[in-house]
Design a protein around this motif. Structure first.
Motif, PDB file in Angstrom:
ATOM      1  N   GLU A   1      -4.789   5.476  -3.192  1.00 24.15           N
ATOM      2  CA  GLU A   1      -4.051   5.320  -3.835  1.00 24.15           C
ATOM      3  C   GLU A   1      -2.323   6.105  -3.879  1.00 24.15           C
TER       4      GLU A   1
ATOM      5  N   LYS B   1      -7.419  -2.926  -3.171  1.00 25.09           N
ATOM      6  CA  LYS B   1      -7.188  -2.897  -4.973  1.00 25.09           C
ATOM      7  C   LYS B   1      -8.362  -4.128  -5.218  1.00 25.09           C
TER       8      LYS B   1
ATOM      9  N   TYR C   1       0.934  -4.721   3.394  1.00 28.06           N
ATOM     10  CA  TYR C   1       0.506  -4.744   1.521  1.00 28.06           C
ATOM     11  C   TYR C   1      -0.379  -5.907   1.763  1.00 28.06           C
TER      12      TYR C   1
ATOM     13  N   ALA D   1      -3.729  -3.508   1.434  1.00 25.29           N
ATOM     14  CA  ALA D   1      -3.601  -2.490  -0.163  1.00 25.29           C
ATOM     15  C   ALA D   1      -3.798  -3.759  -0.953  1.00 25.29           C
TER      16      ALA D   1
ATOM     17  N   TRP E   1      -0.688   3.613  -1.443  1.00 26.26           N
ATOM     18  CA  TRP E   1      -0.528   2.345  -2.084  1.00 26.26           C
ATOM     19  C   TRP E   1       0.858   2.461  -3.050  1.00 26.26           C
TER      20      TRP E   1
END
Length: 92
Positions: free
Chosen positions: A84, A23, A16, A19, A87
Motif C-alpha cells: 500500500e 490489488k 503499474y 500493482a 501503491w
C-alpha cells in the motif's frame, strides 16, 4: 518482501499493471481471463505479469492450465501494508 515489491512495481516496466493485479487479487482470487476483462488488458499481457509475480513469490496459483486461479501468497498478504505504501508512490 518490501525490496521485491519495490523492484517489481517501481523498478521495472509494467509495475503499474502489476500493482493493479495485486490489488484485484487482494480483493478476490481470479483467473487470467477474469483479470484481463476487469483490468481491460490483453490476456497475454496479464499472463506475462502473472508469471513475473509468481516467480517473485508475490502470488500463487491453484489448478491446471486454463482457468488457473491466482491469489496472493501468504508472504504477500503479511506484507500488504508495504504494498500500500508503494501503491501511493505509483499513483503520484
Amino acid at each position: 518482501m518490501r525490496k521485491v515489491l519495490t523492484w517489481v512495481l517501481l523498478g521495472t516496466k509494467g509495475g503499474y499493471n502489476r500493482a493493479n493485479i495485486i490489488k484485484e487479487l487482494h480483493d478476490l482470487p481470479a483467473n487470467a481471463h477474469q483479470l484481463s476483462k476487469k483490468l481491460n488488458l490483453n490476456y497475454r499481457t496479464i499472463t506475462h505479469h502473472l508469471d513475473v509475480l509468481e516467480e517473485m513469490k508475490v502470488i500463487e496459483k491453484a489448478g491446471k492450465k486454463y482457468g488457473q486461479i491466482y491469489m496472493l501468497s501468504d508472504r504477500m498478504e503479511n506484507h500488504y501494508d508495504d504494498f500500500e505504501k508503494i501503491w501511493k508512490q505509483l499513483k503520484e
